[in-house]
Design an enzyme around this catalytic site. Structure first.
Site, PDB file in Angstrom:
ATOM      1  CE  LYS A  17      57.094  76.488-101.256  1.00 21.71           C
ATOM      2  NZ  LYS A  17      58.254  76.456-102.120  1.00 21.71           N
ATOM      3  CB  THR A 103      70.258  68.445-109.306  1.00 23.77           C
ATOM      4  OG1 THR A 103      69.548  67.423-108.621  1.00 23.77           O
ATOM      5  CG2 THR A 103      70.894  67.889-110.567  1.00 23.77           C
ATOM      6  CG  LEU A 131      63.373  62.471-103.310  1.00 26.49           C
ATOM      7  CD1 LEU A 131      62.083  62.851-103.998  1.00 26.49           C
ATOM      8  CD2 LEU A 131      63.332  62.966-101.879  1.00 26.49           C
ATOM      9  CD  GLU A 133      58.167  65.722-108.157  1.00 27.12           C
ATOM     10  OE1 GLU A 133      56.954  65.865-108.385  1.00 27.12           O
ATOM     11  OE2 GLU A 133      59.042  66.497-108.578  1.00 27.12           O
ATOM     12  CG  PHE A 234      62.669  54.755-116.069  1.00 28.48           C
ATOM     13  CD1 PHE A 234      62.189  54.313-114.852  1.00 28.48           C
ATOM     14  CD2 PHE A 234      62.752  56.123-116.290  1.00 28.48           C
ATOM     15  CE1 PHE A 234      61.792  55.212-113.864  1.00 28.48           C
ATOM     16  CE2 PHE A 234      62.361  57.032-115.303  1.00 28.48           C
ATOM     17  CZ  PHE A 234      61.884  56.570-114.088  1.00 28.48           C
ATOM     18  CG  LEU A 235      62.852  49.818-121.427  1.00 24.39           C
ATOM     19  CD1 LEU A 235      63.157  48.383-121.864  1.00 24.39           C
ATOM     20  CD2 LEU A 235      63.561  50.795-122.392  1.00 24.39           C
ATOM     21  CB  CYS A 245      64.176  65.893-112.003  1.00 23.93           C
ATOM     22  SG  CYS A 245      63.607  66.357-110.357  1.00 23.93           S
ATOM     23  CE  LYS A 248      66.229  70.941-112.183  1.00 26.94           C
ATOM     24  NZ  LYS A 248      67.370  70.760-111.335  1.00 26.94           N
ATOM     25  NE  ARG A 315      58.659  71.301-110.324  1.00 24.46           N
ATOM     26  CZ  ARG A 315      59.659  70.900-109.535  1.00 24.46           C
ATOM     27  NH1 ARG A 315      60.749  71.640-109.428  1.00 24.46           N
ATOM     28  NH2 ARG A 315      59.571  69.775-108.860  1.00 24.46           N
TER      29      ARG A 315
END
Ligand code: UGA
Length: 418
Positions: A17, A103, A131, A133, A234-235, A245, A248, A315
């Site tokens: 990386k 987190t 933030l 993605e 978000f509806l 995120c 989990k 993920r």
């Protein structure tokens, strides 16, 4: 940070990386990141290293390592956070500030602060990251709010001054700032993600009711969204949330609340999780139904593998999950994704993944749209018809116009809409 004028060194234990970043190449897809990475490197203010000793001379140290779900439990795995702090302490100088971004379960910052102050003359602040993605560059340069979790007393005053210097550009633009204690800062982050997950599962629960009543959840979302207290964002009902995120984080939150003896306070998040997972079953079942209950050897095109558009992140991706499950039922699945194909091939080599939309659609009896990339949202029946064998499309993101598809002779199936 370099773009904002700071002198930055990025440390990671992964040498590949670091090499790639040093060349100016991000190790994942994120719009705008290659450009900003290269311009920051060109200023000479941004370098990378695998050696922790290279942090010497820095006065603010951000901890930004992952906190994935633990194997065998729903709790967060703090191994990487602990290793980073332990590795950093010997190189901290008096007056330095360690800033937690990861987190973490509430209580972690307090514990780490003890280690940092005992092992050096440095202090710790907790500064959660919000933030998204796909919008990471914009969200970082112009955050919608800043939260500082600070130690009490003079140490907190000094830490605030250091953070104010780091975030001078955003603060000059009147970005809202909440200054608080460690526990509140940690909880702000997990409760924000828990709220977003709840909002999505709420609308998906309404989609389940809509499915048995003939109602249209997209119109319902528009109508309740006009209420400023609710809001339309978000509806989006569909195959549900995934990613590194929300899934989990709600699990780690319930695990931590149970440890604190307050499991009942967030027990509803288990329902949020279950509603979310049921939507994946629903999409798989719709495909199986469309294939007359017999998916074996039937050709299915899966459009999307990333957990959301503008990302190559797979993920806990609902899209990938749908592709894998249909493959597991014996369907001849061909999936495609503008950015996530390589990641999906690596993790699921058994899947057939096409590089072009045409190849994915070829001879498909059923088409399933599960990640709403613009190139999929914008599809018209005439774009698809030259390739497919069948005329059924399952819209797992409610992102196509049913009227257009039905008018062209297609069987259109949305989620929670007639
Ligand atoms: C999320 C939060 O939105 C960020 O604020 C937070 O910083 C980040 O997690 C994190 O903890 O690091 P992200 O995982 O990038 O960001 O993605 P979101 O945009 O929140 O989307 C999450 C999932 O919800 C995606 O699978 C998306 O398709 C789904 N979603 C979103 C819906 O199903 N419906 C919607 O209406 C919105």
């Amino acid at each position: 940070m370099a773009e904002l004028g700071h002198e930055v060194i990025g440390i990671d234990v992964d040498a590949a990386k670091i090499e790639s970043l040093t060349r100016g190449e991000p190790t994942f897809f994120e719009p705008g990141l290659p450009e900003i990475l290269r311009s920051a490197i060109a200023t000479g203010r941004l370098t990378f290293s695998t050696r922790m000793s290279d942090v010497a001379g820095a006065s603010v140290h951000f901890l930004a390592v992952g906190t994935p779900q633990q194997r065998g439990s729903y709790a967060a795995d703090l191994t990487y956070v602990d290793a980073a702090v332990e590795g950093l302490i010997p190189f901290l100088a008096d007056g330095d500030l360690v800033v937690g971004k990861s987190t973490v379960p509430v209580g972690t910052a307090e514990r780490l602060a003890g280690l940092v102050t005992a092992g050096s003359g440095a202090q710790l602040a907790w500064n959660p990251e919000f933030l998204r993605e796909g919008f990471a560059v914009k969200d970082t340069i112009s955050p919608d709010r800043l939260v500082y979790g600070l130690p009490p007393g003079d140490a907190g005053v000094r830490a605030k001054a250091q953070l104010d210097e780091v975030y001078a550009t955003a603060l000059a633009k009147d970005t809202p700032l909440v200054t608080t204690d460690y526990a509140t800062a940690e909880l702000v982050k997990v409760s924000a993600n828990a709220f977003l997950a709840t909002k999505i599962s709420f609308i998906n629960a309404m989609a389940e009711i809509a499915e048995v009543t003939g109602a249209d959840v997209t119109q319902l979302a528009d109508a309740i969204g006009f209420d400023g207290r609710i809001g339309r964002r978000f509806l989006g009902a569909g195959v549900g949330f995934g990613g590194g995120c929300l899934p989990k984080d709600i699990r780690a939150f319930t695990a931590r609340a149970e440890e604190l003896g307050r499991g009942e306070s967030v027990a509803f998040l288990k329902e949020v999780d279950k509603i979310n997972l049921r939507r994946r079953d629903r999409v798989v079942n719709l495909v199986v139904d469309a294939l007359g209950g017999e998916p074996y050897e039937k050709r299915v095109a899966v459009l999307g593998l990333a957990f959301k558009p503008f990302s190559d992140d797979i993920r806990d991706s609902p899209a990938l999950d749908v592709a894998v499950r249909l493959h597991g039922l014996g369907a001849a699945v061909t999936a495609t994704d503008p950015e996530a194909a390589a990641n999906a091939r690596r993790v699921h080599p058994q899947l057939t993944i096409a590089d072009s939309l045409g190849d994915a659609l070829r001879d498909a009896e059923v088409v399933v749209l599960v990640t709403e990339w613009p190139e999929f949202r914008g599809l018209q029946p005439a774009d698809v018809e030259p390739f497919t064998a069948g005329r059924t499309i399952i819209d797992g993101r409610n992102s196509l116009d049913p009227v257009v598809w039905r008018a062209a002779g297609w069987t259109y199936v949305g989620l929670g809409r007639p």
